[in-house]
Design a protein around this motif. Structure first.
Motif, short mmCIF file in Angstrom:
data_model
loop_
_atom_site.label_atom_id
_atom_site.label_comp_id
_atom_site.label_asym_id
_atom_site.label_seq_id
_atom_site.Cartn_x
_atom_site.Cartn_y
_atom_site.Cartn_z
N MET A 174 0.74 -1.20 0.15
CA MET A 174 0.05 0.09 -0.16
C MET A 174 0.82 1.24 0.02
O MET A 174 0.29 2.31 0.48
CB MET A 174 -0.97 0.20 1.21
CG MET A 174 -1.91 -1.20 1.20
SD MET A 174 -2.73 -1.46 -0.46
CE MET A 174 -3.97 -0.05 -0.19
N HIS A 175 1.89 1.20 -0.43
CA HIS A 175 2.75 2.49 -0.85
C HIS A 175 2.35 3.02 -1.64
O HIS A 175 2.11 2.60 -2.77
CB HIS A 175 4.21 2.27 -0.78
CG HIS A 175 4.99 1.95 0.63
ND1 HIS A 175 5.76 0.77 0.96
CD2 HIS A 175 4.92 2.43 1.67
CE1 HIS A 175 5.93 0.79 2.25
NE2 HIS A 175 5.37 1.90 2.83
N ASN A 176 2.46 4.69 -1.73
CA ASN A 176 1.84 5.63 -2.83
C ASN A 176 2.98 6.24 -3.75
O ASN A 176 4.11 6.65 -3.19
CB ASN A 176 0.68 6.55 -2.29
CG ASN A 176 -0.46 5.77 -1.73
OD1 ASN A 176 -0.95 5.00 -2.41
ND2 ASN A 176 -0.64 6.25 -0.60
N PRO A 193 9.78 -4.65 -7.77
CA PRO A 193 9.56 -4.56 -6.43
C PRO A 193 8.97 -3.26 -6.09
O PRO A 193 9.38 -2.15 -6.75
CB PRO A 193 10.93 -4.95 -5.67
CG PRO A 193 11.85 -4.75 -6.95
CD PRO A 193 11.12 -5.02 -7.86
N CYS A 194 8.25 -3.03 -4.65
CA CYS A 194 8.18 -1.75 -4.52
C CYS A 194 9.27 -0.65 -4.14
O CYS A 194 10.11 -1.20 -3.56
CB CYS A 194 7.36 -1.80 -3.06
SG CYS A 194 6.86 0.01 -2.33
N PRO A 195 9.33 0.51 -4.68
CA PRO A 195 10.57 1.06 -4.66
C PRO A 195 10.67 1.62 -3.07
O PRO A 195 12.04 2.17 -3.06
CB PRO A 195 10.33 2.38 -5.54
CG PRO A 195 8.62 2.38 -6.11
CD PRO A 195 8.51 1.03 -5.76
N GLN A 196 9.87 1.38 -2.35
CA GLN A 196 10.09 2.26 -1.02
C GLN A 196 10.35 0.94 0.01
O GLN A 196 11.48 1.22 0.72
CB GLN A 196 8.87 2.88 -0.32
CG GLN A 196 9.08 3.73 0.72
CD GLN A 196 7.81 4.72 0.79
OE1 GLN A 196 7.43 5.02 0.07
NE2 GLN A 196 7.55 4.90 1.93
N CYS A 197 9.82 -0.11 -0.30
CA CYS A 197 10.21 -1.00 0.98
C CYS A 197 10.80 -2.41 0.19
O CYS A 197 11.21 -3.17 1.02
CB CYS A 197 8.80 -1.38 1.61
SG CYS A 197 7.54 -2.13 0.66
N ARG A 198 10.90 -2.29 -1.02
CA ARG A 198 11.35 -3.36 -1.92
C ARG A 198 10.68 -4.57 -1.54
O ARG A 198 11.14 -5.87 -1.91
CB ARG A 198 12.77 -3.70 -1.54
CG ARG A 198 13.83 -2.63 -1.28
CD ARG A 198 14.18 -2.24 -2.78
NE ARG A 198 14.27 -0.49 -2.66
CZ ARG A 198 14.92 -0.09 -3.81
NH1 ARG A 198 15.50 -0.78 -4.62
NH2 ARG A 198 15.09 1.43 -3.57
ZN LIG Z 1 6.05 -0.56 -0.38
#
Ligand SMILES: [Zn+2]
Ligand SMILES: [Zn+2]
Length: 245
Positions: A174-176, A193-198
Protein backbone atom coordinates in the motif's frame (compact mmCIF):
# COMPACT_ATOMS: atom_id res chain seq x y z
CA UNK A 1 23.03 4.40 16.63
CA UNK A 2 20.58 1.60 15.81
CA UNK A 3 20.57 1.71 12.02
CA UNK A 4 21.67 -0.83 9.43
CA UNK A 5 24.71 1.23 8.48
CA UNK A 6 26.61 4.32 9.53
CA UNK A 7 27.79 7.27 7.49
CA UNK A 8 30.57 9.04 9.36
CA UNK A 9 31.80 12.35 8.00
CA UNK A 10 35.56 12.45 7.45
CA UNK A 11 35.73 15.59 9.61
CA UNK A 12 34.26 13.50 12.45
CA UNK A 13 31.37 15.87 13.17
CA UNK A 14 28.45 13.77 11.95
CA UNK A 15 27.53 10.12 12.31
CA UNK A 16 24.34 9.23 10.46
CA UNK A 17 22.70 5.90 11.17
CA UNK A 18 19.68 5.24 8.92
CA UNK A 19 17.11 2.73 10.16
CA UNK A 20 14.64 2.85 7.24
CA UNK A 21 15.68 0.75 4.22
CA UNK A 22 15.62 3.84 2.01
CA UNK A 23 17.71 6.83 3.04
CA UNK A 24 17.96 10.13 1.19
CA UNK A 25 20.46 12.93 1.70
CA UNK A 26 19.98 16.47 0.45
CA UNK A 27 19.07 20.07 1.05
CA UNK A 28 15.31 19.58 0.72
CA UNK A 29 13.36 19.25 3.97
CA UNK A 30 11.76 16.02 2.75
CA UNK A 31 15.10 14.17 2.77
CA UNK A 32 15.89 11.67 5.53
CA UNK A 33 18.96 13.76 6.32
CA UNK A 34 18.82 17.46 5.54
CA UNK A 35 22.12 19.23 4.86
CA UNK A 36 21.82 22.97 4.42
CA UNK A 37 24.84 23.55 2.21
CA UNK A 38 24.62 25.27 -1.17
CA UNK A 39 26.91 22.67 -2.74
CA UNK A 40 24.40 19.94 -1.89
CA UNK A 41 21.52 19.18 -4.29
CA UNK A 42 17.87 19.14 -3.16
CA UNK A 43 18.17 15.38 -3.19
CA UNK A 44 21.83 14.50 -3.56
CA UNK A 45 21.86 10.73 -3.19
CA UNK A 46 19.74 7.86 -1.99
CA UNK A 47 20.79 4.63 -0.29
CA UNK A 48 18.67 1.50 -0.58
CA UNK A 49 19.17 -1.50 1.62
CA UNK A 50 17.62 -4.74 0.45
CA UNK A 51 17.32 -6.79 3.65
CA UNK A 52 16.14 -9.80 1.68
CA UNK A 53 19.18 -9.83 -0.63
CA UNK A 54 20.78 -13.25 -0.82
CA UNK A 55 24.18 -11.75 -1.51
CA UNK A 56 25.02 -9.30 1.29
CA UNK A 57 27.81 -7.87 -0.87
CA UNK A 58 25.29 -6.31 -3.23
CA UNK A 59 22.53 -5.49 -0.73
CA UNK A 60 23.20 -1.75 -0.64
CA UNK A 61 22.99 0.59 -3.60
CA UNK A 62 23.66 4.30 -3.80
CA UNK A 63 21.76 6.29 -6.45
CA UNK A 64 23.25 9.56 -7.65
CA UNK A 65 20.38 12.07 -7.84
CA UNK A 66 22.60 15.17 -7.69
CA UNK A 67 23.47 17.93 -10.12
CA UNK A 68 27.18 17.99 -9.33
CA UNK A 69 27.89 14.34 -8.69
CA UNK A 70 28.37 11.68 -6.03
CA UNK A 71 31.82 10.09 -5.84
CA UNK A 72 32.41 6.61 -4.41
CA UNK A 73 36.08 6.09 -3.63
CA UNK A 74 36.84 8.98 -5.97
CA UNK A 75 34.80 7.63 -8.88
CA UNK A 76 31.77 9.61 -10.05
CA UNK A 77 28.57 7.54 -10.19
CA UNK A 78 26.73 9.77 -12.69
CA UNK A 79 23.28 11.30 -12.43
CA UNK A 80 20.50 8.72 -12.37
CA UNK A 81 22.98 5.85 -12.10
CA UNK A 82 23.68 3.70 -9.07
CA UNK A 83 26.62 1.98 -7.48
CA UNK A 84 26.84 -0.94 -5.04
CA UNK A 85 28.26 0.12 -1.65
CA UNK A 86 30.49 -1.96 0.60
CA UNK A 87 31.80 -1.34 4.09
CA UNK A 88 34.72 1.05 4.01
CA UNK A 89 33.65 2.88 0.86
CA UNK A 90 33.93 6.66 0.97
CA UNK A 91 31.01 8.66 -0.46
CA UNK A 92 31.99 12.22 -1.35
CA UNK A 93 29.46 14.88 -2.31
CA UNK A 94 32.22 17.38 -2.96
CA UNK A 95 35.60 15.68 -3.41
CA UNK A 96 38.18 16.92 -0.93
CA UNK A 97 35.62 18.46 1.44
CA UNK A 98 35.76 16.38 4.62
CA UNK A 99 32.45 17.67 5.99
CA UNK A 100 30.75 16.45 2.80
CA UNK A 101 32.54 13.09 2.57
CA UNK A 102 31.39 10.03 4.49
CA UNK A 103 32.78 6.61 5.32
CA UNK A 104 30.10 3.97 4.81
CA UNK A 105 30.02 1.02 7.23
CA UNK A 106 27.52 -1.83 7.37
CA UNK A 107 26.34 -2.72 10.87
CA UNK A 108 26.65 -6.44 11.63
CA UNK A 109 23.85 -6.45 14.16
CA UNK A 110 21.32 -6.06 11.34
CA UNK A 111 21.42 -9.86 11.07
CA UNK A 112 19.74 -10.16 14.47
CA UNK A 113 17.08 -7.69 13.47
CA UNK A 114 16.02 -9.75 10.50
CA UNK A 115 12.39 -10.38 11.42
CA UNK A 116 11.78 -6.80 12.48
CA UNK A 117 9.46 -5.06 10.05
CA UNK A 118 11.29 -2.18 8.43
CA UNK A 119 9.51 1.05 9.29
CA UNK A 120 9.82 4.24 7.35
CA UNK A 121 8.27 7.55 8.19
CA UNK A 122 5.94 6.98 5.23
CA UNK A 123 4.27 4.13 7.10
CA UNK A 124 2.75 6.44 9.69
CA UNK A 125 -0.43 7.04 7.71
CA UNK A 126 -1.76 4.63 5.14
CA UNK A 127 -4.38 6.07 2.86
CA UNK A 128 -6.33 3.27 1.29
CA UNK A 129 -8.23 3.58 -1.92
CA UNK A 130 -11.63 2.12 -1.23
CA UNK A 131 -15.14 2.72 -2.48
CA UNK A 132 -16.12 4.15 0.91
CA UNK A 133 -13.46 6.84 0.74
CA UNK A 134 -14.65 7.99 -2.63
CA UNK A 135 -18.19 8.67 -1.47
CA UNK A 136 -18.65 12.33 -0.71
CA UNK A 137 -19.16 13.20 2.91
CA UNK A 138 -17.91 9.82 4.07
CA UNK A 139 -14.94 10.15 6.36
CA UNK A 140 -13.64 7.43 8.60
CA UNK A 141 -12.51 8.40 12.09
CA UNK A 142 -8.84 7.73 11.41
CA UNK A 143 -8.56 9.33 7.99
CA UNK A 144 -5.74 11.89 7.95
CA UNK A 145 -6.74 15.55 8.04
CA UNK A 146 -5.19 18.16 5.79
CA UNK A 147 -2.66 20.26 7.63
CA UNK A 148 -1.84 17.62 10.22
CA UNK A 149 1.87 16.98 10.59
CA UNK A 150 1.64 13.46 9.19
CA UNK A 151 -0.37 14.10 6.08
CA UNK A 152 2.51 15.83 4.31
CA UNK A 153 4.46 12.57 4.44
CA UNK A 154 1.47 10.39 3.58
CA UNK A 155 0.82 12.26 0.34
CA UNK A 156 4.47 12.59 -0.68
CA UNK A 157 5.81 10.37 -3.44
CA UNK A 158 8.74 8.28 -2.16
CA UNK A 159 10.48 8.59 -5.53
CA UNK A 160 10.34 12.29 -6.45
CA UNK A 161 9.42 13.69 -2.99
CA UNK A 162 6.73 15.83 -4.59
CA UNK A 163 3.01 15.65 -3.88
CA UNK A 164 1.53 12.47 -5.31
CA UNK A 165 0.44 12.98 -8.92
CA UNK A 166 -1.74 10.52 -10.84
CA UNK A 167 -1.32 8.45 -7.69
CA UNK A 168 -0.88 4.69 -7.86
CA UNK A 169 -0.82 2.29 -4.91
CA UNK A 170 1.40 -0.79 -4.74
CA UNK A 171 -0.38 -3.91 -3.44
CA UNK A 172 0.00 -5.45 -0.88
CA UNK A 173 2.30 -2.95 0.92
CA UNK A 174 0.00 0.00 0.00
CA UNK A 175 2.83 2.46 -0.64
CA UNK A 176 1.84 5.35 -2.89
CA UNK A 177 3.74 6.89 -5.80
CA UNK A 178 3.14 9.20 -8.73
CA UNK A 179 2.06 7.17 -11.77
CA UNK A 180 4.87 8.56 -13.96
CA UNK A 181 7.47 7.94 -11.21
CA UNK A 182 6.30 4.33 -10.82
CA UNK A 183 6.36 3.82 -14.57
CA UNK A 184 9.94 5.11 -14.73
CA UNK A 185 11.01 2.95 -11.79
CA UNK A 186 9.46 -0.28 -13.07
CA UNK A 187 11.10 0.35 -16.46
CA UNK A 188 8.99 -2.27 -18.29
CA UNK A 189 9.54 -4.91 -15.58
CA UNK A 190 6.26 -6.72 -15.04
CA UNK A 191 6.46 -7.14 -11.28
CA UNK A 192 8.99 -4.57 -10.14
CA UNK A 193 9.44 -4.56 -6.33
CA UNK A 194 8.03 -1.61 -4.37
CA UNK A 195 10.57 1.25 -4.66
CA UNK A 196 10.05 2.16 -1.01
CA UNK A 197 10.05 -1.11 0.94
CA UNK A 198 11.39 -3.42 -1.82
CA UNK A 199 8.48 -5.75 -1.06
CA UNK A 200 7.07 -8.01 -3.75
CA UNK A 201 4.27 -6.49 -5.82
CA UNK A 202 1.13 -8.41 -6.69
CA UNK A 203 -0.40 -5.52 -8.59
CA UNK A 204 -0.66 -1.75 -8.88
CA UNK A 205 -3.90 0.18 -8.48
CA UNK A 206 -4.88 3.72 -9.40
CA UNK A 207 -5.64 5.58 -6.16
CA UNK A 208 -8.47 7.95 -7.04
CA UNK A 209 -9.24 8.78 -3.41
CA UNK A 210 -5.84 10.46 -3.12
CA UNK A 211 -6.81 13.15 -5.62
CA UNK A 212 -9.44 14.65 -3.30
CA UNK A 213 -7.11 14.44 -0.31
CA UNK A 214 -4.37 16.30 -2.17
CA UNK A 215 -6.79 18.96 -3.41
CA UNK A 216 -7.91 19.56 0.17
CA UNK A 217 -4.29 19.65 1.35
CA UNK A 218 -3.35 22.21 -1.31
CA UNK A 219 -6.20 24.49 -0.26
CA UNK A 220 -4.60 24.65 3.20
CA UNK A 221 -0.98 24.54 2.00
CA UNK A 222 -0.87 26.33 -1.37
CA UNK A 223 2.91 26.66 -1.09
CA UNK A 224 3.23 22.89 -1.64
CA UNK A 225 1.86 23.18 -5.18
CA UNK A 226 4.34 22.00 -7.80
CA UNK A 227 5.81 24.74 -9.98
CA UNK A 228 4.51 24.99 -13.54
CA UNK A 229 7.87 23.67 -14.76
CA UNK A 230 7.77 20.60 -12.48
CA UNK A 231 4.20 19.99 -13.60
CA UNK A 232 5.20 20.14 -17.27
CA UNK A 233 8.09 17.74 -16.65
CA UNK A 234 5.78 15.24 -14.95
CA UNK A 235 3.13 15.56 -17.65
CA UNK A 236 5.74 14.81 -20.29
CA UNK A 237 6.60 11.45 -18.67
CA UNK A 238 4.61 8.35 -19.57
CA UNK A 239 2.16 7.17 -16.91
CA UNK A 240 1.60 3.59 -15.77
CA UNK A 241 -0.41 2.11 -18.66
CA UNK A 242 -4.01 1.06 -18.00
CA UNK A 243 -3.13 -2.51 -19.00
CA UNK A 244 -1.00 -2.80 -15.85
CA UNK A 245 -3.57 -1.33 -13.46
ZN1 LIG B 1 6.08 -0.80 -0.38
ZN1 LIG C 1 6.67 11.02 -7.75
Amino acid sequence: ENGWCTLKSLCGTHTISPSAPTFSFGRHSSCSWVCDDRRVSNKHFELSYNRAAVCKETAVTCVDTSSNGVFVNGKKIGKGKSSVLRSGDVIALVPGVEALSFTFTMENKTEERKDETPLTRFDTVIVESSEANEEEGQESANSPRPGSSQIGDAITCGICFGLLYKCVTVVPCMHNFCGPCMREWSDARERAPCPQCRGATTHIRRNHAMLGIIEAFLRENPSRQRTAEEQRELDAKPDVPDSVL
